[in-house]
Design a protein around this motif. Structure first.
Motif, PDB file in Angstrom:
ATOM      1  N   ALA A 172       0.843  -1.197   0.000  1.00  0.00           N
ATOM      2  CA  ALA A 172       0.000   0.000   0.000  1.00  0.00           C
ATOM      3  C   ALA A 172       0.873   1.239   0.000  1.00  0.00           C
ATOM      4  O   ALA A 172       2.069   1.184   0.338  1.00  0.00           O
ATOM      5  CB  ALA A 172      -0.924   0.014   1.219  1.00  0.00           C
ATOM      6  N   ASN A 173       0.262   2.354  -0.390  1.00  0.00           N
ATOM      7  CA  ASN A 173       0.907   3.658  -0.264  1.00  0.00           C
ATOM      8  C   ASN A 173       0.303   4.476   0.878  1.00  0.00           C
ATOM      9  O   ASN A 173       0.793   5.543   1.203  1.00  0.00           O
ATOM     10  CB  ASN A 173       0.811   4.439  -1.576  1.00  0.00           C
ATOM     11  N   ASP A 174      -0.790   3.992   1.463  1.00  0.00           N
ATOM     12  CA  ASP A 174      -1.335   4.539   2.699  1.00  0.00           C
ATOM     13  C   ASP A 174      -1.896   3.375   3.506  1.00  0.00           C
ATOM     14  O   ASP A 174      -2.186   2.307   2.970  1.00  0.00           O
ATOM     15  CB  ASP A 174      -2.405   5.603   2.434  1.00  0.00           C
ATOM     16  N   LEU A 175      -2.078   3.578   4.790  1.00  0.00           N
ATOM     17  CA  LEU A 175      -2.417   2.475   5.680  1.00  0.00           C
ATOM     18  C   LEU A 175      -3.876   2.060   5.610  1.00  0.00           C
ATOM     19  O   LEU A 175      -4.281   1.119   6.307  1.00  0.00           O
ATOM     20  CB  LEU A 175      -2.063   2.868   7.125  1.00  0.00           C
ATOM     21  N   ASP A 176      -4.683   2.722   4.791  1.00  0.00           N
ATOM     22  CA  ASP A 176      -6.108   2.395   4.701  1.00  0.00           C
ATOM     23  C   ASP A 176      -6.483   1.599   3.458  1.00  0.00           C
ATOM     24  O   ASP A 176      -7.616   1.134   3.355  1.00  0.00           O
ATOM     25  CB  ASP A 176      -6.945   3.685   4.739  1.00  0.00           C
ATOM     26  N   HIS A 177      -5.574   1.471   2.514  1.00  0.00           N
ATOM     27  CA  HIS A 177      -5.907   0.790   1.255  1.00  0.00           C
ATOM     28  C   HIS A 177      -4.787  -0.192   0.921  1.00  0.00           C
ATOM     29  O   HIS A 177      -3.710   0.215   0.464  1.00  0.00           O
ATOM     30  CB  HIS A 177      -6.096   1.803   0.112  1.00  0.00           C
ATOM     31  N   TRP A 178      -5.076  -1.476   1.157  1.00  0.00           N
ATOM     32  CA  TRP A 178      -4.073  -2.508   0.955  1.00  0.00           C
ATOM     33  C   TRP A 178      -4.432  -3.375  -0.245  1.00  0.00           C
ATOM     34  O   TRP A 178      -5.604  -3.658  -0.489  1.00  0.00           O
ATOM     35  CB  TRP A 178      -3.959  -3.401   2.194  1.00  0.00           C
ATOM     36  N   THR A 179      -3.396  -3.780  -0.973  1.00  0.00           N
ATOM     37  CA  THR A 179      -3.548  -4.697  -2.106  1.00  0.00           C
ATOM     38  C   THR A 179      -2.822  -5.994  -1.772  1.00  0.00           C
ATOM     39  O   THR A 179      -1.635  -5.979  -1.427  1.00  0.00           O
ATOM     40  CB  THR A 179      -2.964  -4.099  -3.395  1.00  0.00           C
ATOM     41  N   THR A 180      -3.546  -7.106  -1.872  1.00  0.00           N
ATOM     42  CA  THR A 180      -2.949  -8.403  -1.551  1.00  0.00           C
ATOM     43  C   THR A 180      -2.112  -8.904  -2.725  1.00  0.00           C
ATOM     44  O   THR A 180      -2.594  -9.018  -3.849  1.00  0.00           O
ATOM     45  CB  THR A 180      -4.041  -9.431  -1.220  1.00  0.00           C
ATOM     46  N   VAL A 207       6.227   1.301  -3.830  1.00  0.00           N
ATOM     47  CA  VAL A 207       5.214   1.366  -2.779  1.00  0.00           C
ATOM     48  C   VAL A 207       5.902   1.721  -1.458  1.00  0.00           C
ATOM     49  O   VAL A 207       7.088   1.452  -1.262  1.00  0.00           O
ATOM     50  CB  VAL A 207       4.451   0.036  -2.635  1.00  0.00           C
ATOM     51  N   ARG A 208       5.114   2.316  -0.545  1.00  0.00           N
ATOM     52  CA  ARG A 208       5.688   2.770   0.725  1.00  0.00           C
ATOM     53  C   ARG A 208       5.598   1.701   1.820  1.00  0.00           C
ATOM     54  O   ARG A 208       6.481   1.629   2.673  1.00  0.00           O
ATOM     55  CB  ARG A 208       4.992   4.044   1.178  1.00  0.00           C
ATOM     56  N   TYR A 209       4.534   0.896   1.785  1.00  0.00           N
ATOM     57  CA  TYR A 209       4.333  -0.063   2.864  1.00  0.00           C
ATOM     58  C   TYR A 209       4.204  -1.485   2.308  1.00  0.00           C
ATOM     59  O   TYR A 209       3.567  -1.709   1.280  1.00  0.00           O
ATOM     60  CB  TYR A 209       3.073   0.263   3.673  1.00  0.00           C
ATOM     61  N   ILE A 210       4.789  -2.432   3.040  1.00  0.00           N
ATOM     62  CA  ILE A 210       4.629  -3.866   2.761  1.00  0.00           C
ATOM     63  C   ILE A 210       4.250  -4.533   4.079  1.00  0.00           C
ATOM     64  O   ILE A 210       4.972  -4.398   5.074  1.00  0.00           O
ATOM     65  CB  ILE A 210       5.926  -4.490   2.213  1.00  0.00           C
ATOM     66  N   ARG A 211       3.121  -5.216   4.081  1.00  0.00           N
ATOM     67  CA  ARG A 211       2.656  -5.846   5.313  1.00  0.00           C
ATOM     68  C   ARG A 211       2.803  -7.363   5.217  1.00  0.00           C
ATOM     69  O   ARG A 211       2.354  -7.986   4.263  1.00  0.00           O
ATOM     70  CB  ARG A 211       1.202  -5.476   5.596  1.00  0.00           C
ATOM     71  N   ILE A 212       3.401  -7.956   6.256  1.00  0.00           N
ATOM     72  CA  ILE A 212       3.577  -9.398   6.366  1.00  0.00           C
ATOM     73  C   ILE A 212       2.728  -9.873   7.543  1.00  0.00           C
ATOM     74  O   ILE A 212       2.975  -9.490   8.692  1.00  0.00           O
ATOM     75  CB  ILE A 212       5.053  -9.786   6.602  1.00  0.00           C
ATOM     76  N   THR A 213       1.715 -10.672   7.241  1.00  0.00           N
ATOM     77  CA  THR A 213       0.836 -11.191   8.283  1.00  0.00           C
ATOM     78  C   THR A 213       1.053 -12.686   8.427  1.00  0.00           C
ATOM     79  O   THR A 213       0.865 -13.438   7.473  1.00  0.00           O
ATOM     80  CB  THR A 213      -0.640 -10.922   7.945  1.00  0.00           C
ATOM     81  N   ALA A 214       1.458 -13.098   9.625  1.00  0.00           N
ATOM     82  CA  ALA A 214       1.737 -14.513   9.865  1.00  0.00           C
ATOM     83  C   ALA A 214       0.446 -15.277  10.089  1.00  0.00           C
ATOM     84  O   ALA A 214      -0.525 -14.769  10.643  1.00  0.00           O
ATOM     85  CB  ALA A 214       2.652 -14.663  11.063  1.00  0.00           C
TER      86      ALA A 214
END
Length: 443
Positions: A172-180, A207-214
């Motif tokens: 995502a580029n902001d914390l409210d809109h994520w692309t899987t 992109v600014r953010y990369i989220r890793i969810t275990a």
């Protein structure tokens, strides 16, 4: 007798066309010695000025015996190197009770009034159990975003060590809109034995953010380090040639300023140089067959120089060679506009046959085809890689065949008549032989 003369004439003509020795070139320079099996020379701007072919085909290397060496003439390629960078990340915990339950043992004591004694009972009670999951958010700064990172690798610990780690990857580029990007990405690492299994590829880049969810509980997954992988592209700088004379008004087309490309090699870019405090805007044209055959190269080309800041606006040019150029300013001006031409760096790569010293030769109007007779020679040699050719330099420039090799000599009229007479004579002799053969067959 005539037939013998024809055979001799044709043989000489073929030999003249296929001959290629050092004296066929205008200039020469000794190559500085090196023991490397593959060597390369970057052609300086002065050398480009003396070439006759738009693709710089008329460059060759000869050994001490005058033998032409297998070589590859090409534009210096873009250099691509793999780079790594450490990325910062943050950990966030989530509580989850998604319908899962566990057993809890409950103890309760009561008094038996009949027997006058105390009794204790135990029983199992089912209740929801909350699990703790870890989210790791990798945050890139502006410099890291510009590197277009499309792959990361992780270092972590989890238990048991022999199990696959499954994660979800989002960007995502902001914390409210994520692309899987990956819903169930399997990772595995045991003592560094599987380096490819710790990498996550397919990221969109920029992109600014990369989220890793275990998918496991936090006790089983502890992220230690994140490394970003990207490619660093280095484009060779152009070689710039400045014209001393400004553009002049076309005498036949007063609204156009005209100029010519000074080299025979195709230019890659141009830019206008203006006096201090001036602006210019207009259309750029080019042609190889006169003004009426010109084509538009760039519309609304603009340039200015104010407070010693020269907005050069380099204009990239087509790969085709054009000798004649025109610039039509939107407003007629008497400002002295000069032009700079940018030429791509070129190199020749050749094989060392241990018969040095070698000589670089260039400037031959008869060479009009860019050939590569080196790649096929070394394609099955694993130890020879063109990218690993050693850069060598050349010594002082001296004359070889002379400047007469830069252009073809004007053909003499009597020579043209001689060729026509030979052609007519050949036809007559062939016809006579055919008639004689026909008569012999009918006897």
């Amino acid at each position: 007798m005539v037939r013998l003369f024809l055979v001799w004439f044709i043989s000489c003509s073929v030999q003249a066309q296929t001959s290629d020795d050092l004296m066929d070139y205008a200039w020469q320079a000794t190559v500085e010695p090196s023991s490397s099996l593959l060597q390369k020379i970057e052609l300086p701007l002065k050398l480009l000025n003396d070439l006759t072919d738009p693709k710089a085909a008329d460059v060759a290397v000869f050994d001490v015996n005058g033998q032409k060496l297998p070589s590859l003439n090409r534009k210096v390629p873009v250099t691509i190197t793999d780079q790594e960078i450490d990325l910062n990340f943050h950990r966030f915990n989530q509580l989850s009770a998604s319908g899962q339950s566990g057993s809890l043992t409950i103890g309760e004591g009561v008094i038996d009034e009949v027997r006058g004694e105390y009794r204790q009972y135990r029983y199992q009670q089912s209740q929801p159990v909350q699990k703790v999951k870890a989210d790791y958010i990798i945050q890139l700064n502006d410099q890291q975003i510009s590197k277009n990172i499309k792959q990361i690798s992780l270092q972590w610990t989890h238990q048991p060590i022999d199990t696959l780690l499954q994660v979800q990857v989002q960007t995502a580029n902001d914390l409210d809109h994520w692309t899987t990007v990956h819903r169930n990405k399997n990772l595995y690492d045991k003592d560094g034995q599987f380096p490819e299994w710790i990498k996550i590829a397919g990221l969109p880049g920029n992109v600014r953010y990369i989220r890793i969810t275990a998918k496991q509980s936090v006790n089983e997954f502890d992220l230690k380090k994140v490394t970003g992988h990207y490619q660093d592209r280095h484009t060779p700088e152009l070689l710039w040639h400045s014209e001393s004379q400004p553009l002049i008004v076309d005498p036949k087309q007063p609204s156009f300023l005209t100029f010519e490309q000074p080299f025979n090699v195709t230019a890659s870019a141009l830019q206008f140089i203006l006096p201090e405090g001036y602006f210019v805007n207009g259309d750029l044209y080019a042609s190889t067959n006169g003004f009426d055959k010109k084509r538009l190269i760039k519309s609304s080309l603009s340039s200015h120089k104010v407070n010693q800041l020269n907005q050069q606006n380099r204009t990239l040019l087509p790969l085709r060679y054009f000798k004649h150029w025109w610039f039509k300013p939107d407003v007629q001006t008497s400002v002295a506009i000069k032009v700079e031409w940018g030429y791509s760096k070129k190199e020749i790569i050749f094989i060392n046959n241990q018969q040095g010293p070698f000589t670089l030769a260039w400037g031959n109007h008869e060479v009009q085809l860019l050939q590569d007779n080196l790649s096929s020679l070394i394609q099955n040699q694993s130890k020879l890689k063109i990218e690993e050719a050693e850069l060598v330099t050349i010594g002082p420039i001296t004359e070889a065949g002379g400047i007469g090799r830069l252009s073809s000599s004007p053909q003499r009229p009597w020579f043209s008549w001689l060729l026509w007479l030979l052609l007519i004579g050949t036809v007559l002799i062939t016809a006579r032989m055919a008639i004689a053969l026909y008569r012999d067959m009918n006897k």
